[in-house]
Design a protein around this motif. Sequence first.
Motif, PDB file in Angstrom:
ATOM      1  N   TYR A  32      50.249 110.517  82.113  1.00 52.43           N
ATOM      2  CA  TYR A  32      49.808 111.411  81.083  1.00 52.43           C
ATOM      3  C   TYR A  32      50.792 112.724  81.085  1.00 52.43           C
ATOM      4  O   TYR A  32      51.140 113.088  82.142  1.00 52.43           O
ATOM      5  N   HIS A  33      51.148 113.137  79.869  1.00 48.68           N
ATOM      6  CA  HIS A  33      51.610 114.573  79.735  1.00 48.68           C
ATOM      7  C   HIS A  33      50.382 115.418  79.647  1.00 48.68           C
ATOM      8  O   HIS A  33      49.422 115.013  79.234  1.00 48.68           O
ATOM      9  N   MET A  34      50.353 116.396  80.419  1.00 46.17           N
ATOM     10  CA  MET A  34      49.226 117.281  80.523  1.00 46.17           C
ATOM     11  C   MET A  34      49.707 118.972  80.039  1.00 46.17           C
ATOM     12  O   MET A  34      51.176 119.298  80.135  1.00 46.17           O
ATOM     13  N   SER A  53      55.084 113.864  81.679  1.00 49.18           N
ATOM     14  CA  SER A  53      54.930 112.752  82.667  1.00 49.18           C
ATOM     15  C   SER A  53      56.347 112.747  83.375  1.00 49.18           C
ATOM     16  O   SER A  53      56.195 112.229  84.669  1.00 49.18           O
ATOM     17  N   GLY A  54      57.215 113.028  82.692  1.00 47.75           N
ATOM     18  CA  GLY A  54      58.575 112.538  83.493  1.00 47.75           C
ATOM     19  C   GLY A  54      58.913 113.748  84.446  1.00 47.75           C
ATOM     20  O   GLY A  54      60.038 113.771  85.305  1.00 47.75           O
ATOM     21  N   GLY A  55      58.125 114.886  84.416  1.00 42.51           N
ATOM     22  CA  GLY A  55      58.235 116.081  85.534  1.00 42.51           C
ATOM     23  C   GLY A  55      58.909 117.289  85.042  1.00 42.51           C
ATOM     24  O   GLY A  55      58.667 118.212  85.645  1.00 42.51           O
ATOM     25  N   SER A  56      59.559 117.199  83.749  1.00 42.71           N
ATOM     26  CA  SER A  56      59.848 118.544  83.057  1.00 42.71           C
ATOM     27  C   SER A  56      58.833 119.295  82.655  1.00 42.71           C
ATOM     28  O   SER A  56      57.574 118.800  82.168  1.00 42.71           O
ATOM     29  N   THR A  57      58.839 120.701  82.327  1.00 41.97           N
ATOM     30  CA  THR A  57      58.037 121.430  81.749  1.00 41.97           C
ATOM     31  C   THR A  57      58.511 122.141  80.497  1.00 41.97           C
ATOM     32  O   THR A  57      59.634 122.022  80.385  1.00 41.97           O
ATOM     33  N   GLN A 102      56.109 110.498  72.413  1.00 42.69           N
ATOM     34  CA  GLN A 102      57.286 111.504  72.334  1.00 42.69           C
ATOM     35  C   GLN A 102      56.605 112.863  73.154  1.00 42.69           C
ATOM     36  O   GLN A 102      55.498 112.976  73.011  1.00 42.69           O
ATOM     37  N   HIS A 103      57.624 113.957  73.332  1.00 40.32           N
ATOM     38  CA  HIS A 103      57.231 115.082  73.701  1.00 40.32           C
ATOM     39  C   HIS A 103      56.755 115.875  72.566  1.00 40.32           C
ATOM     40  O   HIS A 103      57.683 116.216  71.634  1.00 40.32           O
TER      41      HIS A 103
END
Length: 123
Positions: A32-34, A53-57, A102-103
Motif C-alpha cells: 500500500y501507499h501510505m 509502496s516502492g519506497g520513495s516519499t 498511480q502515485h
Amino acid sequence: QVQLVESGGGLVQPGGSLRLSCAASGRTFSTYHMGWFRQAPGKEPDFVAASWSGGSTYYADSVKGRFTISRDNVKNTVYLQMNSLEIGDTAVYYCAASNYYQHNIRPQTWGSWGQGTQVTVSS
C-alpha cells in the motif's frame, strides 16, 4: 481495505516537535501507499506526505524540510515526524492508505482512513 489507527497528536508550542504513528491491520501492508493528510476546521483535507509502496516519499511544499514520513513494513506502521511546527500546522491529521495504481495525492484516491488525531500548535 486496511484498518488504520493514529496516535501521537497533542498540544505543542511553535518550533516544537511531534511524532505521529499510524498502525495498520490487514494483509500486505507493504503493497500500500501510505500517506498523511490534515484538515483544518471548515476546510477540505490537504495532502501532507506520502510513502509510496516502492519506497520513495513525497511532501507538500508547506512541510518540505520540516516533516518526515517513514514506514516500518514489519510493524505495519507509518510515522510522521513533525519538526519546527508552526501555528498553521494546527489541524486534525489523518493517516490514509491507497492501492491506487498511480502515485496520486487526491484524497479521493485513498480508500482507507484512520479516525484522525488532533495536532494543536499554540503558545
